[in-house]
Design a protein around this motif. Structure first.
Motif, PDB file in Angstrom:
ATOM      1  N   LYS A 187      37.120  51.012  39.120  1.00  0.00           N
ATOM      2  CA  LYS A 187      37.560  49.629  38.942  1.00  0.00           C
ATOM      3  C   LYS A 187      39.057  49.552  38.668  1.00  0.00           C
ATOM      4  O   LYS A 187      39.748  48.644  39.159  1.00  0.00           O
ATOM      5  CB  LYS A 187      36.785  48.982  37.788  1.00  0.00           C
ATOM      6  N   SER A 190      40.750  49.738  41.915  1.00  0.00           N
ATOM      7  CA  SER A 190      40.503  48.509  42.667  1.00  0.00           C
ATOM      8  C   SER A 190      41.376  47.362  42.175  1.00  0.00           C
ATOM      9  O   SER A 190      41.975  46.623  42.967  1.00  0.00           O
ATOM     10  CB  SER A 190      39.025  48.130  42.562  1.00  0.00           C
ATOM     11  N   VAL A 191      41.465  47.223  40.857  1.00  0.00           N
ATOM     12  CA  VAL A 191      42.301  46.153  40.279  1.00  0.00           C
ATOM     13  C   VAL A 191      43.775  46.379  40.604  1.00  0.00           C
ATOM     14  O   VAL A 191      44.512  45.443  40.948  1.00  0.00           O
ATOM     15  CB  VAL A 191      42.072  46.061  38.762  1.00  0.00           C
ATOM     16  N   GLU A 193      45.000  48.013  43.150  1.00  0.00           N
ATOM     17  CA  GLU A 193      45.201  47.745  44.580  1.00  0.00           C
ATOM     18  C   GLU A 193      45.300  46.251  44.824  1.00  0.00           C
ATOM     19  O   GLU A 193      46.132  45.798  45.621  1.00  0.00           O
ATOM     20  CB  GLU A 193      44.064  48.349  45.392  1.00  0.00           C
ATOM     21  N   GLY A 194      44.486  45.481  44.132  1.00  0.00           N
ATOM     22  CA  GLY A 194      44.557  44.030  44.268  1.00  0.00           C
ATOM     23  C   GLY A 194      45.861  43.461  43.764  1.00  0.00           C
ATOM     24  O   GLY A 194      46.390  42.489  44.295  1.00  0.00           O
ATOM     25  N   ALA A 195      46.408  44.090  42.706  1.00  0.00           N
ATOM     26  CA  ALA A 195      47.675  43.617  42.135  1.00  0.00           C
ATOM     27  C   ALA A 195      48.829  43.860  43.081  1.00  0.00           C
ATOM     28  O   ALA A 195      49.848  43.163  43.018  1.00  0.00           O
ATOM     29  CB  ALA A 195      47.925  44.313  40.801  1.00  0.00           C
ATOM     30  N   ASP A 196      48.699  44.847  43.971  1.00  0.00           N
ATOM     31  CA  ASP A 196      49.786  45.177  44.891  1.00  0.00           C
ATOM     32  C   ASP A 196      49.826  44.240  46.097  1.00  0.00           C
ATOM     33  O   ASP A 196      50.781  44.261  46.877  1.00  0.00           O
ATOM     34  CB  ASP A 196      49.637  46.628  45.387  1.00  0.00           C
ATOM     35  N   LYS A 197      48.773  43.444  46.283  1.00  0.00           N
ATOM     36  CA  LYS A 197      48.702  42.599  47.473  1.00  0.00           C
ATOM     37  C   LYS A 197      49.381  41.258  47.244  1.00  0.00           C
ATOM     38  O   LYS A 197      49.528  40.814  46.140  1.00  0.00           O
ATOM     39  CB  LYS A 197      47.232  42.403  47.875  1.00  0.00           C
TER      40      LYS A 197
END
Length: 197
Positions: A187, A190-191, A193-197
Protein backbone atom coordinates in the motif's frame (compact mmCIF):
# COMPACT_ATOMS: atom_id res chain seq x y z
CA UNK A 1 11.10 4.83 -5.72
CA UNK A 2 13.27 4.47 -2.63
CA UNK A 3 11.93 3.21 0.68
CA UNK A 4 14.09 3.01 3.80
CA UNK A 5 13.21 0.71 6.66
CA UNK A 6 14.73 1.67 10.00
CA UNK A 7 15.18 -1.18 12.47
CA UNK A 8 15.10 0.47 15.89
CA UNK A 9 15.11 -2.61 18.11
CA UNK A 10 18.28 -3.53 20.02
CA UNK A 11 17.31 -7.19 19.50
CA UNK A 12 18.09 -8.53 16.03
CA UNK A 13 15.52 -10.69 14.24
CA UNK A 14 12.91 -10.08 16.92
CA UNK A 15 9.25 -9.27 16.41
CA UNK A 16 9.61 -5.75 15.03
CA UNK A 17 12.43 -6.86 12.72
CA UNK A 18 10.20 -9.63 11.38
CA UNK A 19 7.34 -7.22 10.75
CA UNK A 20 9.67 -4.69 9.16
CA UNK A 21 11.02 -7.36 6.82
CA UNK A 22 7.44 -8.19 5.82
CA UNK A 23 6.65 -4.54 5.09
CA UNK A 24 9.79 -4.15 3.04
CA UNK A 25 9.13 -7.39 1.16
CA UNK A 26 5.69 -6.12 0.23
CA UNK A 27 7.14 -2.82 -0.93
CA UNK A 28 9.86 -4.56 -2.96
CA UNK A 29 7.28 -6.84 -4.55
CA UNK A 30 5.35 -3.73 -5.58
CA UNK A 31 8.46 -2.40 -7.35
CA UNK A 32 10.21 -0.20 -4.80
CA UNK A 33 13.96 -0.06 -4.17
CA UNK A 34 14.16 -1.02 -0.49
CA UNK A 35 16.88 -0.96 2.13
CA UNK A 36 16.89 -1.66 5.86
CA UNK A 37 19.09 0.39 8.20
CA UNK A 38 19.86 -1.30 11.53
CA UNK A 39 20.37 1.40 14.15
CA UNK A 40 22.03 -0.89 16.71
CA UNK A 41 24.81 -1.54 14.18
CA UNK A 42 25.52 2.16 13.66
CA UNK A 43 27.53 4.74 15.56
CA UNK A 44 24.94 7.36 16.52
CA UNK A 45 25.67 9.61 19.48
CA UNK A 46 22.91 11.45 21.34
CA UNK A 47 22.12 15.03 20.35
CA UNK A 48 24.30 17.46 22.32
CA UNK A 49 21.90 20.39 21.90
CA UNK A 50 25.02 22.42 21.08
CA UNK A 51 23.23 24.44 18.35
CA UNK A 52 26.15 23.74 16.03
CA UNK A 53 23.70 23.06 13.20
CA UNK A 54 21.89 26.41 13.40
CA UNK A 55 23.89 28.19 10.70
CA UNK A 56 24.43 25.36 8.24
CA UNK A 57 21.78 22.72 8.93
CA UNK A 58 24.59 20.19 9.25
CA UNK A 59 25.23 18.34 12.49
CA UNK A 60 28.73 18.89 13.89
CA UNK A 61 28.92 15.35 15.33
CA UNK A 62 30.83 13.19 12.84
CA UNK A 63 29.20 9.79 12.99
CA UNK A 64 26.74 7.67 10.98
CA UNK A 65 24.00 10.31 11.16
CA UNK A 66 25.93 12.30 8.56
CA UNK A 67 24.99 9.87 5.77
CA UNK A 68 21.67 8.87 7.34
CA UNK A 69 20.50 12.50 7.25
CA UNK A 70 21.01 12.49 3.48
CA UNK A 71 19.33 9.12 3.00
CA UNK A 72 16.31 10.25 5.03
CA UNK A 73 15.98 13.34 2.85
CA UNK A 74 16.28 11.36 -0.38
CA UNK A 75 13.82 8.58 0.51
CA UNK A 76 10.30 8.54 -0.91
CA UNK A 77 9.04 6.41 1.97
CA UNK A 78 10.28 5.70 5.49
CA UNK A 79 9.26 2.81 7.72
CA UNK A 80 10.30 3.12 11.35
CA UNK A 81 10.18 -0.11 13.37
CA UNK A 82 10.57 0.00 17.14
CA UNK A 83 9.17 -2.08 19.98
CA UNK A 84 7.61 -0.26 22.90
CA UNK A 85 9.92 0.35 25.85
CA UNK A 86 8.25 2.07 28.84
CA UNK A 87 5.48 3.43 26.57
CA UNK A 88 7.93 4.89 24.08
CA UNK A 89 10.30 3.97 21.28
CA UNK A 90 13.71 2.45 21.96
CA UNK A 91 16.79 4.47 22.91
CA UNK A 92 18.33 3.69 19.52
CA UNK A 93 15.32 5.07 17.65
CA UNK A 94 15.02 8.11 19.90
CA UNK A 95 18.70 8.99 19.54
CA UNK A 96 18.33 8.88 15.76
CA UNK A 97 15.21 11.05 15.87
CA UNK A 98 16.81 13.57 18.24
CA UNK A 99 19.78 13.89 15.91
CA UNK A 100 17.37 15.01 13.20
CA UNK A 101 17.44 18.39 14.92
CA UNK A 102 19.73 19.35 12.05
CA UNK A 103 16.93 18.59 9.59
CA UNK A 104 14.54 20.61 11.78
CA UNK A 105 16.96 23.52 11.32
CA UNK A 106 17.03 22.96 7.55
CA UNK A 107 13.24 23.19 7.43
CA UNK A 108 12.28 25.77 10.02
CA UNK A 109 15.34 28.00 10.40
CA UNK A 110 17.04 27.93 6.99
CA UNK A 111 13.74 27.48 5.10
CA UNK A 112 15.27 24.90 2.75
CA UNK A 113 13.12 22.06 1.37
CA UNK A 114 13.75 18.86 3.31
CA UNK A 115 13.16 16.42 0.45
CA UNK A 116 15.96 15.87 -2.06
CA UNK A 117 14.85 16.58 -4.76
CA UNK A 118 12.12 18.88 -3.40
CA UNK A 119 8.37 18.97 -4.05
CA UNK A 120 7.67 15.26 -3.58
CA UNK A 121 4.87 13.68 -1.61
CA UNK A 122 6.57 11.39 0.90
CA UNK A 123 4.90 8.87 3.20
CA UNK A 124 5.81 6.85 6.28
CA UNK A 125 4.70 3.92 8.40
CA UNK A 126 5.28 3.01 12.03
CA UNK A 127 5.83 -0.67 12.89
CA UNK A 128 5.72 -1.72 16.52
CA UNK A 129 4.89 -4.40 19.05
CA UNK A 130 4.37 -4.16 22.79
CA UNK A 131 4.24 -6.77 25.50
CA UNK A 132 1.21 -5.43 27.36
CA UNK A 133 -2.34 -4.86 26.13
CA UNK A 134 -2.94 -1.36 27.45
CA UNK A 135 -5.49 0.47 25.28
CA UNK A 136 -3.19 3.48 24.79
CA UNK A 137 0.02 1.48 24.50
CA UNK A 138 1.23 3.02 21.24
CA UNK A 139 0.03 6.61 21.70
CA UNK A 140 3.15 8.09 23.40
CA UNK A 141 5.43 6.53 20.78
CA UNK A 142 3.14 7.69 17.97
CA UNK A 143 3.36 11.28 19.21
CA UNK A 144 7.14 11.16 18.77
CA UNK A 145 6.99 9.36 15.41
CA UNK A 146 4.41 11.75 13.96
CA UNK A 147 6.41 14.77 15.13
CA UNK A 148 9.52 13.34 13.46
CA UNK A 149 7.64 12.56 10.26
CA UNK A 150 6.25 16.11 10.18
CA UNK A 151 9.77 17.54 10.40
CA UNK A 152 10.87 15.29 7.54
CA UNK A 153 7.80 16.28 5.46
CA UNK A 154 6.62 12.68 5.62
CA UNK A 155 2.88 12.11 5.63
CA UNK A 156 1.86 9.53 8.22
CA UNK A 157 0.23 6.68 6.32
CA UNK A 158 -0.51 4.50 9.35
CA UNK A 159 0.79 1.95 11.80
CA UNK A 160 1.35 -1.78 11.81
CA UNK A 161 1.16 -2.28 15.56
CA UNK A 162 0.35 -5.27 17.76
CA UNK A 163 0.01 -5.46 21.54
CA UNK A 164 0.46 -8.54 23.71
CA UNK A 165 3.58 -9.59 21.77
CA UNK A 166 6.63 -9.96 24.00
CA UNK A 167 8.65 -13.15 23.63
CA UNK A 168 11.18 -13.21 20.77
CA UNK A 169 9.58 -14.52 17.60
CA UNK A 170 6.06 -14.56 19.05
CA UNK A 171 4.72 -12.60 16.07
CA UNK A 172 5.32 -15.68 13.89
CA UNK A 173 2.34 -17.30 15.61
CA UNK A 174 0.09 -14.64 14.04
CA UNK A 175 0.03 -15.13 10.25
CA UNK A 176 -2.59 -12.41 9.89
CA UNK A 177 -0.15 -9.91 11.40
CA UNK A 178 2.53 -10.91 8.93
CA UNK A 179 0.05 -10.54 6.07
CA UNK A 180 -1.02 -7.13 7.34
CA UNK A 181 2.60 -5.96 7.37
CA UNK A 182 3.22 -7.24 3.84
CA UNK A 183 0.09 -5.54 2.53
CA UNK A 184 1.08 -2.30 4.29
CA UNK A 185 4.33 -2.31 2.31
CA UNK A 186 2.43 -2.75 -0.94
CA UNK A 187 0.00 0.00 0.00
CA UNK A 188 2.87 2.37 0.77
CA UNK A 189 4.18 1.95 -2.78
CA UNK A 190 0.70 2.28 -4.25
CA UNK A 191 0.04 5.53 -2.39
CA UNK A 192 3.43 6.94 -3.38
CA UNK A 193 2.84 6.04 -7.01
CA UNK A 194 -0.49 7.84 -6.86
CA UNK A 195 1.18 10.90 -5.34
CA UNK A 196 3.55 11.09 -8.31
CA UNK A 197 0.72 11.34 -10.83
Amino acid sequence: MKIIGIAGSPRRNGNTDILLQQVMSGAARAGADTRIVVLSALNIAPCRHCDGCLKTGKCVVDDDMQWLHIDLRKADGIVLASPIFFMGITAQAKAMIDRCQAIWVVKYILKIPVAIPPDRKRKGLFVSVGGTKLPNLFQPALATVKSWFATLDIGYLGGVVFSGIDEAGAILRYPAALDEAYIAGQKLVSVLEGADK
